[in-house]
Write an enzyme that holds these catalytic residues in place. Structure first.
Site, PDB file in Angstrom:
ATOM      1  N   HIS A  28       0.889  -1.167   0.000  1.00 36.10           N
ATOM      2  CA  HIS A  28       0.000   0.000   0.000  1.00 36.10           C
ATOM      3  C   HIS A  28       0.929   1.219   0.000  1.00 36.10           C
ATOM      4  CE1 HIS A  28      -4.056   1.459   0.338  1.00 36.10           C
ATOM      5  NE2 HIS A  28      -3.787   2.187   1.419  1.00 36.10           N
TER       6      HIS A  28
ATOM      7  N   LYS B 259      -9.981   6.558  -3.922  1.00 33.59           N
ATOM      8  CA  LYS B 259      -9.054   7.557  -3.376  1.00 33.59           C
ATOM      9  C   LYS B 259      -7.669   7.133  -3.828  1.00 33.59           C
ATOM     10  CE  LYS B 259      -7.616   8.498   1.368  1.00 33.59           C
ATOM     11  NZ  LYS B 259      -8.088   9.027   2.646  1.00 33.59           N
TER      12      LYS B 259
ATOM     13  N   LYS C  38      -3.637   7.558  -3.723  1.00 35.10           N
ATOM     14  CA  LYS C  38      -2.599   8.070  -2.843  1.00 35.10           C
ATOM     15  C   LYS C  38      -1.499   8.657  -3.711  1.00 35.10           C
ATOM     16  CE  LYS C  38      -3.885   7.060   1.377  1.00 35.10           C
ATOM     17  NZ  LYS C  38      -3.926   8.077   2.449  1.00 35.10           N
TER      18      LYS C  38
ATOM     19  N   ASP D  26      -5.413  11.732  -2.109  1.00 33.63           N
ATOM     20  CA  ASP D  26      -4.910  12.061  -0.767  1.00 33.63           C
ATOM     21  C   ASP D  26      -3.396  12.233  -0.876  1.00 33.63           C
ATOM     22  OD1 ASP D  26      -4.409  12.401   1.895  1.00 33.63           O
ATOM     23  OD2 ASP D  26      -5.219  10.468   2.553  1.00 33.63           O
TER      24      ASP D  26
ATOM     25  N   GLU E 297      -7.317  15.684  -0.628  1.00 35.43           N
ATOM     26  CA  GLU E 297      -7.233  15.552   0.836  1.00 35.43           C
ATOM     27  C   GLU E 297      -5.842  15.938   1.314  1.00 35.43           C
ATOM     28  OE1 GLU E 297      -8.599  11.706   2.028  1.00 35.43           O
ATOM     29  OE2 GLU E 297      -7.615  11.775   3.981  1.00 35.43           O
TER      30      GLU E 297
ATOM     31  N   ASP F 202      -7.551  16.331   6.816  1.00 30.66           N
ATOM     32  CA  ASP F 202      -7.460  15.042   7.505  1.00 30.66           C
ATOM     33  C   ASP F 202      -6.499  15.184   8.686  1.00 30.66           C
ATOM     34  OD1 ASP F 202      -7.111  12.483   8.394  1.00 30.66           O
ATOM     35  OD2 ASP F 202      -6.237  11.676   6.570  1.00 30.66           O
TER      36      ASP F 202
ATOM     37  N   LYS G 109     -11.975  10.942  11.725  1.00 27.49           N
ATOM     38  CA  LYS G 109     -11.475   9.630  12.134  1.00 27.49           C
ATOM     39  C   LYS G 109     -11.683   9.502  13.635  1.00 27.49           C
ATOM     40  CE  LYS G 109      -7.995   9.335   8.505  1.00 27.49           C
ATOM     41  NZ  LYS G 109      -6.577   9.416   8.141  1.00 27.49           N
TER      42      LYS G 109
ATOM     43  N   GLU H  71     -14.636   5.796   3.915  1.00 24.11           N
ATOM     44  CA  GLU H  71     -13.549   4.957   3.385  1.00 24.11           C
ATOM     45  C   GLU H  71     -13.301   3.831   4.395  1.00 24.11           C
ATOM     46  OE1 GLU H  71     -10.179   7.635   3.077  1.00 24.11           O
ATOM     47  OE2 GLU H  71      -9.908   7.637   5.244  1.00 24.11           O
TER      48      GLU H  71
END
Ligand code: MUC
Ligand code: MG
Length: 383
Positions: free
Chosen positions: A20, A165, A167, A196, A222, A247, A271, A325
């Site tokens: 990731h 989304k 990255k 993001d 983001e 965020d 979050k 998400e």
């Protein structure tokens, strides 16, 4: 009466289904801290404390979360009445500064325990659900544009996700824009594309970046710049049509109030962990609602317990314009819940039942416990 008798913590290391790739690190594994609170009446509650990429995302690591709970939070609250969650939260906030993820993990277990004792869901403790399903994004972060396109098209065909989304922030801005444009073109009007940056751009890069993203029709960007630069974030929000989401800038209601007062962002990624618990997250949400700021349910890539906790809270929120998400469990090679959270028809479904609505599979937890695999590793029996 249900006194808090004992708090147990363990770090669980679960491999991810693929690398990731984020601007600050590449995750091959996620490490979560599983918390079990045992009450004197025999009831129990579960919580989860999870961050991203060790210390590369923020100031808490799995090890520090466990230490904060074991050495500071547990001794402070063992013996207190578990039904008085507000009193416990207040004491923990005074005794333990910062450490919002550790505080969230314990608080989650208290809500789970109380809801189970009352035989209601955690959502009911927050006033009741207004929905049982929520749109759920997937993060495209394989590090390769073609792999991301294949993944996106597979998700759409399977009707699992149509919000993506991406990255970005690791490559040069122009390379990132080309990467996003390729995915946007492949997905077309079959899905929503958002990005993001995880704070990676400086302000000048961000101006180029937002102009480029806006031109190719990306829906949302983001945290393009460092969390503390909220004035610069405001100037980006004011200068471009593309929606800007905060965020990392939001570590609870105090930050939310500043960002909302200056209108530095159009949307809040809320979050529960970063806010310091479900109660503080509900306060962040209230501030966004009062300021007419959009809401999005964010994740720290929690496994099933943390994801269920967020689902319980967000199911009570009528305004969730940007969806969620809350896909964390899908990023891992193995599910540690006894019954997995359901993902289908582009939605994540609120687990049913008392408390968080989930329980863990003890064998899976045992298998992935860090202290267990370490001892096996030492005797050469790596599995
Ligand atoms: C973040 O910064 O939002 C959420 C989804 C994902 O892939 O990483 C996270 C963290
Ligand atoms: Mg983010």
């Amino acid at each position: 009466m249900a006194k808090i008798e004992r708090i147990e913590t363990s770090i669980i290391d679960i491999p991810t289904i693929r690398g990731h790739v984020l601007s600050m690190t590449t995750m091959m594994m996620q490490s979560i801290v599983l918390v079990r609170v045992k009450f004197a009446d025999g009831s129990e509650g579960l919580g989860e404390g999870t961050s991203i990429g060790g210390l590369s995302y923020g100031a808490e690591s799995p090890e520090s979360i466990k230490l904060a709970i074991d050495a500071y939070i547990a001794p402070a609250i063992e013996g207190l009445e578990g039904n008085n969650i507000n009193a416990v939260i207040d004491l923990v906030q005074k005794m333990v500064r910062g450490n919002p993820i550790a505080r969230c993990a314990v608080e989650t277990a208290l809500w789970d325990g109380l809801a189970r004792r009352l035989n209601v869901s955690v959502a009911q403790l927050f006033g009741g659900s207004v929905r049982t399903e929520m749109p759920v994004a997937w993060t495209l972060a394989s590090g390769n544009s073609q792999t991301d396109i294949t993944e996106a098209l597979e998700m759409i065909a399977a009707r699992r996700h149509n919000i993506f989304k991406l990255k970005i922030g690791k490559r040069a801005v122009k390379d990132d824009i080309a990467h996003v444009a390729a995915i946007k073109q492949a997905v077309g009007d079959k899905g929503s594309i958002r990005v993001d940056v995880n704070q990676a751009w400086n302000v000048a890069d961000a101006r180029w970046g937002l102009a480029g993203l806006q031109e190719i029709g990306v829906d949302l960007v983001e945290q393009p710049i460092r969390a503390r630069y909220t004035q610069a974030l405001k100037s980006l929000t004011d200068s471009y049509e593309i929606a800007v989401m905060a965020d990392e800038a939001l570590q609870g209601p105090e930050d939310a109030m500043h960002v909302a007062a200056d209108r530095s962002a159009d949307v809040f990624a809320v979050k529960i962990a970063q806010s310091g618990g479900l109660k503080r997250a509900s306060e962040v949400i209230a501030i966004a609602q009062a300021a007419n700021i959009g809401l999005y349910a964010g994740t720290m890539l929690e496994a099933g317990v943390g994801t269920a906790a967020a689902l319980q809270l967000f199911s009570t929120i009528p305004t969730l314009e940007w969806g969620t998400e809350l896909f964390g469990p899908l990023l891992f090679k193995e599910e540690i819940l006894a019954t997995p959270i359901a993902y289908h028809d582009f939605n994540v479904h609120l687990p049913d039942g008392p408390g968080l609505g989930v329980t863990v599979d003890p064998e899976k937890v045992e298998f992935y416990r860090r202290d267990r695999s370490k001892s096996l590793h030492v005797v050469g029996a790596k599995i």
